[in-house]
Design a protein around this motif. Structure first.
Motif, PDB file in Angstrom:
ATOM      1  N   ARG A 127      -1.417   3.245  14.324  1.00  0.00           N
ATOM      2  CA  ARG A 127      -1.121   1.810  14.230  1.00  0.00           C
ATOM      3  C   ARG A 127      -1.244   1.091  15.566  1.00  0.00           C
TER       4      ARG A 127
ATOM      5  N   ALA B 249       8.948  -2.646   0.488  1.00  0.00           N
ATOM      6  CA  ALA B 249       7.883  -3.221   1.315  1.00  0.00           C
ATOM      7  C   ALA B 249       7.464  -2.238   2.410  1.00  0.00           C
ATOM      8  N   PHE B 250       8.446  -1.600   3.039  1.00  0.00           N
ATOM      9  CA  PHE B 250       8.157  -0.619   4.089  1.00  0.00           C
ATOM     10  C   PHE B 250       7.393   0.565   3.500  1.00  0.00           C
TER      11      PHE B 250
ATOM     12  N   ALA C   2       3.739  -0.263   2.506  1.00  0.00           N
ATOM     13  CA  ALA C   2       2.869  -0.397   3.682  1.00  0.00           C
ATOM     14  C   ALA C   2       2.518   0.972   4.245  1.00  0.00           C
ATOM     15  N   GLU C   3       3.502   1.879   4.282  1.00  0.00           N
ATOM     16  CA  GLU C   3       3.243   3.225   4.801  1.00  0.00           C
ATOM     17  C   GLU C   3       2.323   4.008   3.865  1.00  0.00           C
TER      18      GLU C   3
ATOM     19  N   ASP D  90       0.116   2.811   1.785  1.00  0.00           N
ATOM     20  CA  ASP D  90      -1.225   2.228   1.873  1.00  0.00           C
ATOM     21  C   ASP D  90      -1.917   2.677   3.151  1.00  0.00           C
ATOM     22  N   ARG D  91      -1.168   2.694   4.254  1.00  0.00           N
ATOM     23  CA  ARG D  91      -1.749   3.115   5.538  1.00  0.00           C
ATOM     24  C   ARG D  91      -2.182   4.572   5.485  1.00  0.00           C
TER      25      ARG D  91
ATOM     26  N   ARG E  82      -0.822  -7.102  -4.028  1.00  0.00           N
ATOM     27  CA  ARG E  82      -0.819  -7.045  -2.566  1.00  0.00           C
ATOM     28  C   ARG E  82      -1.551  -5.807  -2.060  1.00  0.00           C
ATOM     29  N   TYR E  83      -1.428  -4.704  -2.821  1.00  0.00           N
ATOM     30  CA  TYR E  83      -2.088  -3.453  -2.448  1.00  0.00           C
ATOM     31  C   TYR E  83      -2.911  -2.965  -3.644  1.00  0.00           C
TER      32      TYR E  83
END
Length: 281
Positions: free
Chosen positions: A29, A160-161, A164-165, A167-168, A218-219
């Motif tokens: 990141r 949300a956290f 995001a993780e 997806d990353r 969103r994803y």
């Protein structure tokens, strides 16, 4: 928002695992890392100053060695030593961090003590999300991110956290909500009516769907699995976490009394870590 990861460093083996986890995330990141150690235990005794100085010097050498060890990763690393109460010092440091990463001495079921109150207090006092790294190898067969959902605002932040993780990492996300039926003494001979149980499960499904609303748009490439289970939340979450790369749970917010407390579920998940676990507030 800060993009710095703070890693609590000590001479223990779990500390090295925490550093390695933070380096991998920071590299992916493009974040920086601060290695932070706290020399604690001072009570103002005569002759203590020399001991503090010696401990500080030794700790600075430890941090320098860790910084050298991870230099090849290409991550910007700084080091810092503080003196005082570790919980208080890490709480202050967390105000300027994207994540606080700490190690856990827990080595899995039957292989070590449950996580002690010290690490749980650090997690509860932090102003940013905390990632707790257990002291055992996470095999390559693990996959996915697990997030505990309960419909609360803190749970929304955890989702949300986790999303995001996931997806990353290119990993699937499992969002689990657990409903717990009313308990009664064994000799009560009470059997829950089908309508009650069906209603509890349906309410849980609706709360989960509401919490995940908008996540797929969103994803769009994120694989999301919805799990509804009956039982005790921390047990169900840790069962799912045994095969996951990361587990995410929410915690209570800050308050005069609640500053050093976690919600019961996040507290119990941390006591018996099944994977790297993030506690989000």
């Amino acid at each position: 928002m800060s993009e710095k990861l703070i890693v609590a460093v000590s001479a223990a083996s779990d500390s090295r695992r925490a550093v390695d986890w933070a380096v991998a995330r920071a590299s992916a990141r493009h974040q920086s890392i601060e290695l932070l150690s706290v020399v604690g235990g001072a009570v103002g005794m005569i002759g203590e100053a020399a001991l503090i100085q010696a401990a500080t010097s030794a700790t600075e050498q430890l941090l320098a060695a860790e910084a050298d060890r991870i230099a090849a990763a290409g991550v910007t690393v700084t080091t810092r030593v503080e003196v005082g109460d570790p919980v208080a010092q890490l709480a202050v440091a967390s105000e300027d961090a994207a994540l606080l990463v700490i190690g856990s001495d827990y080595r899995g079921p039957g292989k070590g003590p449950a996580r002690g109150a010290h690490g749980i207090r650090i997690t509860a006092a932090s102003k940013c999300p905390v990632v707790v790294v257990p002291d055992f190898d996470l095999d390559d067969e693990r996959s996915g991110v697990v997030v505990g959902v309960d419909g609360s605002p803190v749970s929304e932040d955890a989702i949300a956290f986790a999303a995001a993780e996931a997806d990353r990492l290119g990993e699937p996300l499992t969002a689990v909500i657990v409903w717990t039926p009313i308990s009664a003494p064994r000799n009560a001979l009470m059997v829950s009516p089908h309508g009650y149980r069906d209603g509890m499960e349906q309410n849980a499904r609706e709360a989960l769907a509401l919490s995940l609303g908008g996540l797929r748009s969103r994803y769009p490439d994120l694989e999301i699995e919805e799990a509804v289970a009956e039982g005790f939340p921390s047990l169900i979450i840790n069962e799912l976490a045994e095969g996951a790369r990361l587990t995410v749970v929410g915690s209570r917010g800050h308050g005069v009394v609640r500053r050093f407390l976690l919600g019961s579920i996040s507290h119990e998940v941390l006591q018996r870590l099944a994977s790297v676990t993030a506690v989000v507030r």
